[in-house]
Write a protein that holds these residues in place. Structure first.
Motif, PDB file in Angstrom:
ATOM      1  N   UNK A  23      -0.496   4.134  19.751  1.00 54.62           N
ATOM      2  CA  UNK A  23       0.913   4.440  19.478  1.00 54.62           C
ATOM      3  C   UNK A  23       1.514   3.430  18.514  1.00 54.62           C
ATOM      4  N   UNK A  24       1.238   2.146  18.727  1.00 55.09           N
ATOM      5  CA  UNK A  24       1.776   1.109  17.840  1.00 55.09           C
ATOM      6  C   UNK A  24       1.169   1.220  16.447  1.00 55.09           C
ATOM      7  N   UNK A  25      -0.127   1.543  16.392  1.00 55.53           N
ATOM      8  CA  UNK A  25      -0.768   1.726  15.087  1.00 55.53           C
ATOM      9  C   UNK A  25      -0.162   2.907  14.353  1.00 55.53           C
ATOM     10  N   UNK A  26       0.140   3.967  15.098  1.00 58.21           N
ATOM     11  CA  UNK A  26       0.787   5.143  14.506  1.00 58.21           C
ATOM     12  C   UNK A  26       2.144   4.751  13.902  1.00 58.21           C
ATOM     13  N   UNK A  27       2.847   3.832  14.540  1.00 56.86           N
ATOM     14  CA  UNK A  27       4.152   3.396  14.043  1.00 56.86           C
ATOM     15  C   UNK A  27       4.038   2.648  12.715  1.00 56.86           C
ATOM     16  N   UNK A  28       2.883   2.013  12.475  1.00 54.90           N
ATOM     17  CA  UNK A  28       2.714   1.275  11.220  1.00 54.90           C
ATOM     18  C   UNK A  28       2.481   2.200  10.042  1.00 54.90           C
ATOM     19  N   UNK A  29       2.241   3.478  10.322  1.00 53.83           N
ATOM     20  CA  UNK A  29       2.041   4.442   9.243  1.00 53.83           C
ATOM     21  C   UNK A  29       0.633   4.468   8.689  1.00 53.83           C
ATOM     22  N   UNK A  30      -0.231   3.580   9.152  1.00 57.82           N
ATOM     23  CA  UNK A  30      -1.622   3.575   8.704  1.00 57.82           C
ATOM     24  C   UNK A  30      -1.815   3.146   7.255  1.00 57.82           C
ATOM     25  N   UNK A  31      -0.777   2.587   6.628  1.00 59.30           N
ATOM     26  CA  UNK A  31      -0.863   2.226   5.209  1.00 59.30           C
ATOM     27  C   UNK A  31      -1.292   0.781   4.981  1.00 59.30           C
ATOM     28  N   UNK A  32      -1.236  -0.040   6.021  1.00 60.28           N
ATOM     29  CA  UNK A  32      -1.550  -1.462   5.867  1.00 60.28           C
ATOM     30  C   UNK A  32      -3.063  -1.654   5.966  1.00 60.28           C
ATOM     31  N   UNK A 207       6.875  -1.014   5.421  1.00 58.78           N
ATOM     32  CA  UNK A 207       8.101  -0.454   4.859  1.00 58.78           C
ATOM     33  C   UNK A 207       8.970   0.087   6.001  1.00 58.78           C
ATOM     34  N   UNK A 208      10.166  -0.448   6.146  1.00 57.78           N
ATOM     35  CA  UNK A 208      11.071   0.057   7.170  1.00 57.78           C
ATOM     36  C   UNK A 208      10.877  -0.631   8.508  1.00 57.78           C
ATOM     37  N   UNK A 209      11.881  -0.485   9.369  1.00 54.65           N
ATOM     38  CA  UNK A 209      11.870  -1.188  10.653  1.00 54.65           C
ATOM     39  C   UNK A 209      10.771  -0.686  11.579  1.00 54.65           C
ATOM     40  N   UNK A 210      10.455   0.624  11.529  1.00 58.86           N
ATOM     41  CA  UNK A 210       9.441   1.182  12.434  1.00 58.86           C
ATOM     42  C   UNK A 210       8.071   0.546  12.185  1.00 58.86           C
ATOM     43  N   UNK A 211       7.710   0.394  10.917  1.00 59.19           N
ATOM     44  CA  UNK A 211       6.418  -0.205  10.613  1.00 59.19           C
ATOM     45  C   UNK A 211       6.375  -1.673  11.025  1.00 59.19           C
ATOM     46  N   UNK A 212       7.485  -2.384  10.824  1.00 63.02           N
ATOM     47  CA  UNK A 212       7.525  -3.783  11.252  1.00 63.02           C
ATOM     48  C   UNK A 212       7.446  -3.895  12.772  1.00 63.02           C
ATOM     49  N   UNK A 213       8.120  -2.990  13.479  1.00 66.95           N
ATOM     50  CA  UNK A 213       8.038  -2.981  14.950  1.00 66.95           C
ATOM     51  C   UNK A 213       6.599  -2.738  15.389  1.00 66.95           C
ATOM     52  N   UNK A 214       5.907  -1.823  14.698  1.00 64.64           N
ATOM     53  CA  UNK A 214       4.521  -1.550  15.018  1.00 64.64           C
ATOM     54  C   UNK A 214       3.635  -2.773  14.836  1.00 64.64           C
ATOM     55  N   UNK A 215       3.787  -3.464  13.704  1.00 65.06           N
ATOM     56  CA  UNK A 215       2.976  -4.655  13.427  1.00 65.06           C
ATOM     57  C   UNK A 215       3.271  -5.758  14.439  1.00 65.06           C
ATOM     58  N   UNK A 216       4.552  -6.033  14.658  1.00 66.68           N
ATOM     59  CA  UNK A 216       4.925  -7.092  15.599  1.00 66.68           C
ATOM     60  C   UNK A 216       4.483  -6.721  17.017  1.00 66.68           C
ATOM     61  N   UNK A 258       1.171  11.536  24.100  1.00 67.93           N
ATOM     62  CA  UNK A 258       1.751  12.790  24.604  1.00 67.93           C
ATOM     63  C   UNK A 258       3.216  12.575  24.975  1.00 67.93           C
ATOM     64  N   UNK A 259       3.507  11.493  25.688  1.00 65.63           N
ATOM     65  CA  UNK A 259       4.884  11.206  26.093  1.00 65.63           C
ATOM     66  C   UNK A 259       5.792  10.952  24.892  1.00 65.63           C
ATOM     67  N   UNK A 260       5.214  10.400  23.820  1.00 64.52           N
ATOM     68  CA  UNK A 260       5.992  10.119  22.612  1.00 64.52           C
ATOM     69  C   UNK A 260       6.094  11.327  21.692  1.00 64.52           C
ATOM     70  N   UNK A 261       5.470  12.441  22.101  1.00 64.89           N
ATOM     71  CA  UNK A 261       5.511  13.646  21.276  1.00 64.89           C
ATOM     72  C   UNK A 261       4.567  13.601  20.099  1.00 64.89           C
ATOM     73  N   UNK A 262       3.605  12.667  20.107  1.00 65.64           N
ATOM     74  CA  UNK A 262       2.659  12.532  18.997  1.00 65.64           C
ATOM     75  C   UNK A 262       1.357  13.279  19.252  1.00 65.64           C
ATOM     76  N   UNK A 263       1.196  13.832  20.459  1.00 65.89           N
ATOM     77  CA  UNK A 263      -0.016  14.582  20.797  1.00 65.89           C
ATOM     78  C   UNK A 263       0.337  15.591  21.882  1.00 65.89           C
ATOM     79  N   UNK A 264      -0.532  16.575  22.067  1.00 67.56           N
ATOM     80  CA  UNK A 264      -0.301  17.628  23.053  1.00 67.56           C
ATOM     81  C   UNK A 264      -1.188  17.426  24.273  1.00 67.56           C
ATOM     82  N   UNK A 265      -0.646  17.745  25.430  1.00 64.48           N
ATOM     83  CA  UNK A 265      -1.444  17.716  26.656  1.00 64.48           C
ATOM     84  C   UNK A 265      -2.472  18.842  26.605  1.00 64.48           C
ATOM     85  N   UNK A 266      -3.615  18.617  27.249  1.00 67.61           N
ATOM     86  CA  UNK A 266      -4.684  19.618  27.203  1.00 67.61           C
ATOM     87  C   UNK A 266      -5.546  19.510  28.450  1.00 67.61           C
ATOM     88  N   UNK A 267      -6.399  20.540  28.643  1.00 61.96           N
ATOM     89  CA  UNK A 267      -7.343  20.488  29.743  1.00 61.96           C
ATOM     90  C   UNK A 267      -8.357  19.360  29.552  1.00 61.96           C
TER      91      UNK A 267
END
Length: 291
Positions: A23-32, A207-216, A258-267
């Protein structure tokens, strides 16, 4: 609560924190770039330990005086694992690399039997294998199988599993080395990662606060506190149980996504949960170890 149970509980904090990695890596945008990210996050981990030393009115310099074997184990474990993992990712698909690299918890369970005063019990092996099955179900959904052209990447992924399991088990042999020394291992890892970054990558700042939050967040949690609590746990806790519980990390990752809405629940998530939880329960039925 005995020291064994307390240390095992502290070590399990790492597993939850590693579960936040996706989840935190997703917040960094994967660009770093990978080594830049590694240098930044391990530097934050070192700063965390500096703050601890400051609070204790210590410089922390005396923690530099550790046996050579402790330095080799610490730096090879932290830097070596990540270096080999990133290289494996360039040579083979991410799913296959993850499947093979995540053999490390099972190897911890097996290797721990070689330690003085430890022995491998059937419940630990059965639980670890069941949890491994759940982990592979979770990571390997829609997996197309292993392909021979990616063999170098597969071998490096197996080396990842060997490095981290060896680091975790060998740390038990230097249990007299305080966890504070891991702060210096993180510092050396950050410097080595910075060197790799300067040679191999172009610098890309968040870039942006979300990516910095992810890195930190990565530096504070999965790369920071997690390595400190893991060190204490593997040195003083139930190593076999921690190895089995480690399979919960990818499950926690998916649940958080899933809780963050970044993935779907599944069997697949449901079946993997049953296997991982059952394996952990079986391995934990007889947690008391000798030593």
């Amino acid at each position: 609560m005995t020291q064994l149970h307390k240390a095992t509980l502290i070590g399990s904090i790492s597993i939850f924190l590693w579960g936040t990695l996706a989840l935190l890596t997703r917040m960094t945008g994967g660009a770093i770039p990978e080594f830049q990210m590694m240098a930044m996050t391990f530097a934050i981990a070192f700063l965390l330990m500096l703050i601890r030393w400051r609070g204790q009115k210590r410089s922390g310099l005396h923690y530099l005086r550790q046996p050579l074997v402790a330095w080799v184990i610490g730096v090879a474990g932290l830097f070596g694992y990540h270096f080999v993992y990133f290289k494996a990712m360039t040579l083979a698909p991410a799913v296959e690399v993850s499947l093979l690299a995540y053999l490390w918890p099972l190897l911890i369970v097996i290797f721990s039997a070689l330690l003085p005063g430890e022995r491998l019990r059937g419940v630990h092996l059965i639980g670890a294998c069941l949890a491994l099955l759940g982990c592979w179900i979770l990571i390997g959904q829609n997996h197309n199988g292993f392909q021979p052209q990616y063999l170098p990447g597969y071998l490096l992924a197996l080396l990842c599993a060997l490095i981290w399991s060896s680091y975790s088990v060998l740390s038990r042999l230097v249990k007299a080395v305080p966890t504070d020394a891991v702060g210096w291992f993180c510092a050396v890892t950050a410097v080595l990662a910075l060197g790799c970054h300067l040679v191999l990558e172009e610098t890309v700042w968040p870039q942006g606060w979300a990516q910095w939050v992810g890195v930190i967040g990565l530096g504070l949690g999965p790369v920071g506190v997690a390595f400190f609590t893991w060190d204490y746990g593997v040195k003083h806790g139930n190593l076999q149980l921690l190895g089995t519980l480690a399979y919960s990390a990818p499950l926690i990752s998916v649940v958080l996504l899933v809780l963050a809405g970044e993935a779907d629940a599944s069997w697949t998530l449901f079946y993997a949960s049953i296997a991982i939880v059952s394996g952990s329960f079986i391995a934990g039925k007889r947690p008391k170890l000798v030593g």
